[in-house]
Design a protein around this motif. Sequence first.
Motif, PDB file in Angstrom:
ATOM      1  N   PRO A 163      26.607  16.980 -15.326  1.00 49.30           N
ATOM      2  CA  PRO A 163      25.778  17.954 -16.052  1.00 49.30           C
ATOM      3  C   PRO A 163      26.536  18.511 -17.259  1.00 49.30           C
TER       4      PRO A 163
ATOM      5  N   ALA B 254      23.424   9.618  -6.365  1.00 50.45           N
ATOM      6  CA  ALA B 254      23.136   8.938  -7.636  1.00 50.45           C
ATOM      7  C   ALA B 254      21.810   9.414  -8.205  1.00 50.45           C
ATOM      8  N   ALA B 255      20.788   9.525  -7.363  1.00 52.69           N
ATOM      9  CA  ALA B 255      19.473   9.978  -7.826  1.00 52.69           C
ATOM     10  C   ALA B 255      19.545  11.409  -8.358  1.00 52.69           C
ATOM     11  N   ALA B 256      20.277  12.281  -7.660  1.00 54.91           N
ATOM     12  CA  ALA B 256      20.388  13.677  -8.083  1.00 54.91           C
ATOM     13  C   ALA B 256      21.052  13.799  -9.450  1.00 54.91           C
ATOM     14  N   LEU B 257      21.957  12.868  -9.763  1.00 52.36           N
ATOM     15  CA  LEU B 257      22.673  12.920 -11.039  1.00 52.36           C
ATOM     16  C   LEU B 257      22.060  12.006 -12.102  1.00 52.36           C
ATOM     17  N   GLY B 258      21.015  11.257 -11.739  1.00 52.76           N
ATOM     18  CA  GLY B 258      20.365  10.368 -12.700  1.00 52.76           C
ATOM     19  C   GLY B 258      21.169   9.122 -13.019  1.00 52.76           C
ATOM     20  N   ILE B 259      22.006   8.682 -12.087  1.00 59.75           N
ATOM     21  CA  ILE B 259      22.837   7.500 -12.316  1.00 59.75           C
ATOM     22  C   ILE B 259      22.075   6.250 -11.860  1.00 59.75           C
ATOM     23  N   PRO B 260      21.847   5.285 -12.754  1.00 57.55           N
ATOM     24  CA  PRO B 260      21.204   4.036 -12.339  1.00 57.55           C
ATOM     25  C   PRO B 260      22.070   3.307 -11.311  1.00 57.55           C
TER      26      PRO B 260
ATOM     27  N   ARG C  87      23.287   7.124  -2.260  1.00 53.47           N
ATOM     28  CA  ARG C  87      22.103   6.775  -3.066  1.00 53.47           C
ATOM     29  C   ARG C  87      21.402   8.055  -3.538  1.00 53.47           C
ATOM     30  N   ASP C  88      21.325   9.054  -2.661  1.00 56.45           N
ATOM     31  CA  ASP C  88      20.723  10.343  -3.025  1.00 56.45           C
ATOM     32  C   ASP C  88      21.572  11.078  -4.057  1.00 56.45           C
TER      33      ASP C  88
ATOM     34  N   TYR D 134      27.425  11.144 -16.670  1.00 52.69           N
ATOM     35  CA  TYR D 134      26.296  11.670 -15.909  1.00 52.69           C
ATOM     36  C   TYR D 134      26.576  13.047 -15.309  1.00 52.69           C
TER      37      TYR D 134
END
Length: 82
Positions: free
Chosen positions: A16, A38-44, A35-36, A14
């Motif tokens: 870039p 993970a969201a920024a990197l697209g990690i489920p 959690r943010d 994940y």
Amino acid sequence: MQVTVKLHAILRRYRPAGIRDEGLPVEVPENGTPRDVAAALGIPLELIHAVFVNETQATLDTPLRPGDLVRLFPPVVGGGES
């Protein structure tokens, strides 16, 4: 605000494109959490088993401060022979 992220094992996919450095700078909102990150990197979220912030075990909802080091680990798979 910016934090530094280290991804471990399968979570490294994940990063870039073209980024191979272990200290990945990631922008998250003020009062952001892992959690943010993970969201920024697209990690489920289901792929994250353990979270450490500044080498201390944390949760996905631990508040972050600028400059924190966030380490994300997937579940450990494997084992000995039966």
